[in-house]
Design an enzyme around this catalytic site. Structure first.
Site, PDB file in Angstrom:
ATOM      1  N   SER A  46      31.137  41.645  47.168  1.00 34.87           N
ATOM      2  CA  SER A  46      30.115  40.752  47.650  1.00 34.87           C
ATOM      3  C   SER A  46      30.258  40.406  49.125  1.00 34.87           C
ATOM      4  O   SER A  46      29.321  39.868  49.718  1.00 34.87           O
ATOM      5  CB  SER A  46      30.142  39.456  46.839  1.00 34.87           C
ATOM      6  OG  SER A  46      31.384  38.803  47.020  1.00 34.87           O
TER       7      SER A  46
ATOM      8  N   LYS B   3      32.330  34.862  56.053  1.00 36.08           N
ATOM      9  CA  LYS B   3      31.452  35.018  54.883  1.00 36.08           C
ATOM     10  C   LYS B   3      30.781  33.675  54.578  1.00 36.08           C
ATOM     11  O   LYS B   3      31.447  32.623  54.624  1.00 36.08           O
ATOM     12  CB  LYS B   3      32.288  35.486  53.689  1.00 36.08           C
ATOM     13  CG  LYS B   3      31.483  35.778  52.429  1.00 36.08           C
ATOM     14  CD  LYS B   3      32.399  36.292  51.321  1.00 36.08           C
ATOM     15  CE  LYS B   3      31.650  36.683  50.066  1.00 36.08           C
ATOM     16  NZ  LYS B   3      32.547  37.201  49.002  1.00 36.08           N
TER      17      LYS B   3
ATOM     18  N   SER C 113      35.880  41.877  45.849  1.00 38.29           N
ATOM     19  CA  SER C 113      34.859  41.683  46.884  1.00 38.29           C
ATOM     20  C   SER C 113      35.319  41.766  48.332  1.00 38.29           C
ATOM     21  O   SER C 113      34.483  41.706  49.236  1.00 38.29           O
ATOM     22  CB  SER C 113      34.155  40.345  46.676  1.00 38.29           C
ATOM     23  OG  SER C 113      33.181  40.488  45.685  1.00 38.29           O
TER      24      SER C 113
HETATM   25  N1  GLN Z   1      31.821  42.600  41.853  1.00 36.45           N
HETATM   26  C1  GLN Z   1      32.552  41.615  41.128  1.00 36.45           C
HETATM   27  C2  GLN Z   1      31.586  40.615  40.542  1.00 36.45           C
HETATM   28  O1  GLN Z   1      30.451  40.826  40.663  1.00 36.45           O
HETATM   29  C3  GLN Z   1      33.557  40.943  42.013  1.00 36.45           C
HETATM   30  C4  GLN Z   1      32.959  39.956  42.922  1.00 36.45           C
HETATM   31  C5  GLN Z   1      33.954  39.255  43.799  1.00 36.45           C
HETATM   32  O2  GLN Z   1      35.087  39.703  43.962  1.00 36.45           O
HETATM   33  N2  GLN Z   1      33.525  38.145  44.338  1.00 36.45           N
HETATM   34  O3  GLN Z   1      31.955  39.642  39.973  1.00 36.45           O
END
Ligand code: GLN
Length: 490
Positions: A150, A75, A174
């Protein structure tokens, strides 16, 4: 098997072929490159790839190491020496990592080859990978839909057969959410189990790095290589790292699985509920004992998460000011104009929304009402899990309330996007570990959309949730299903 079939392999199978010298690390990389070239125009999972550097590493790869010669996608929030690291943001345009994150050092020490960086929501803020400033990634099961986020680039790459396995980060879901939406295994380790040194911080009391893979065994292999204490990360835990593959294959006799009544909420897609209920029955038939548990503060999870995560993000993102690296606004009038315009032009909408929210909840006058109160409720959420784990060894639930949604469907409604993490973000607030494992498909206008089962475990109980996930996985065929993109690129 022909060379072009190699990318369909699991890491475990690839590693044994490499060890038996039936293929070389170079051949593996070359077949992966061909696969990526054919599928990437359909899914846009990668932000940057350096095959030349990877091929050099392949020359000296020791295939007898645990991940010897295995290419892993990373990532784009994790620093890999000499590679660009955009974090999905324009503000890091042109930045190249001067060093390897600890997880990369550890993967390299285990023989893995980090060859490419995957797309993500900017600074990991989002659940669809649409918040990337670089491009929009699509779901290999249905390219009109999101892969989740994400870590959506990592998920799409593995699900398309364009990576053997990948690293993601999970602050509120995420890793588990994109794994669920893309038909993969995704593990969020316990807070402190994996070093974050060299990983760009979003919310420091919540972030963890973990694997996205085709199978539970592959996730266990990556975890065994990458977990453990790190003197560069004071939040990393000193506990020794077990061999996470060792309990795989144990049966589930005597394992107590809690089903929280709060997770049977309205608004869950009926196909998701049906698949998860069937999975719970299946776990019972494998010997697990199903017990009712309660997590009474679940309803506050999303609110508490968005207070704490935005507060921490507003502090962490203060460092991106265009002075030392990344994007810089042109012709500033003075220093304030430089900071202001660099950040205004460099950050995307969602990141700015979060910085503003986070600054607000930390501001004097609101600090006690929002931030301090959120920390108190966080303790209640944590205690819910402590109490529930007195009655059970692990907790099962859907990973997400719905399967993959359409591209563009939620981009104008941030709240609808935030709700995608309703089942995942309490684990981050409590610091416990969780895994998502495929448990079926929803049928939507001719597409098959993966559904994930979430298994949550106590802090540092990764071995247990991997064991449960593996027993379930091996008793079903879900992990053998391949996405249309993975199949048609042969
Ligand atoms: N979707 C969640 C957010 O937008 C979690 C994101 C994540 O785990 N990095 O914060």
């Amino acid at each position: 098997m022909s060379r072009s079939d190699l990318p369909a392999l699991t890491i475990a199978d690839l590693q044994s072929l490499l060890r038996r010298k039936e293929v070389s690390p170079r051949q593996v990389l070359e077949s992966l490159r061909a696969r990526i070239e054919s599928v990437e125009p359909k899914i846009d999972a990668y932000v940057s790839i350096d095959f030349e550097a990877a091929l050099k590493e392949a020359e000296t790869a020791d295939v007898n190491l645990p991940l010897g010669g295995v290419p892993i996608a990373i990532k784009d929030i994790i620093n890999v020496a000499g590679q660009p690291c955009t974090c999905g943001s324009k503000i890091l345009a042109g930045y190249r990592s001067p060093y390897d994150a600890t997880v990369i050092e550890k993967l390299r020490a285990a023989g893995a080859i980090p060859f490419g960086k995957t797309n993500m929501d900017e600074f990991a803020m989002g659940s669809s990978t649409e918040n990337s400033s670089v491009k929009v990634t699509r779901n290999p099961w249905d390219v009109s839909r999101v892969p989740g986020g994400s870590s959506g680039g990592s998920a799409a790459a593995v699900a398309a057969g364009a990576a053997f396995g990948a690293l993601g980060t999970d602050t509120g879901g995420s890793i588990r959410q994109p794994a669920s939406l893309s038909g993969l295994v995704g593990l969020k380790p316990s807070y402190g189990r994996v070093s974050r040194f060299g990983v760009i911080a979003f919310a420091s009391s919540l972030d963890q790095v973990g694997p996205l893979t085709k199978t539970v065994r592959d996730a266990a292999m990556i975890m065994s290589a990458m977990a453990g204490p790190d003197r560069h990360d004071s939040t990393s835990l000193p506990d020794p790292v077990p061999d996470y593959t060792k309990n795989l294959g144990r049966d589930l006799k005597g394992v107590r699985l809690g089903v929280p009544k709060e997770y049977r909420v309205e608004g869950i897609d009926p196909q998701v509920s049906a698949a998860v209920n069937a999975a719970i029955k299946q776990l019972e038939s494998l010997g697990a004992e199903i017990v009712d548990v309660t997590l009474p503060h679940t309803d506050y999870g999303i609110a508490v998460y968005y207070f704490i995560a935005t507060a921490e993000a507003s502090a962490n993102l203060a460092r991106f000011d265009g002075v030392r690296y990344g994007y810089r606004a042109k012709d500033p009038k003075d220093l304030l104009d430089h900071y202001g315009r660099t950040r205004e032009e460099g950050f995307g909408e969602e990141v700015k929304r979060r910085i503003i929210l986070g600054t607000y909840v930390l501001s004097s006058g609101y600090y006690d009402a929002f931030y301090v109160r959120a920390q108190k409720v966080r303790q209640l959420i944590r205690q819910d899990f402590v109490k529930a784990f007195e009655k059970c060894d692990a907790i099962v639930s859907p990973t997400t309330p719905e399967p993959a949604f359409k591209l563009g469907e939620r981009t104008t409604n941030p709240l609808a996007m935030y709700l995608a993490d309703i089942f995942t973000n309490t684990a981050n607030l409590a610091g416990i570990c969780g895994i998502s494992v495929p448990c079926g498909f929803a049928k939507e206008n001719g597409s098959q959309l993966p559904i994930g089962l979430q298994i949550l475990g106590k802090s540092l109980d990764e071995t247990r949730i991997l064991q449960i996930a593996h027993a379930y996985e091996q008793s079903t065929d879900w992990h053998k299903a391949r996405s249309p993109i993975a199949l048609d690129s042969k």
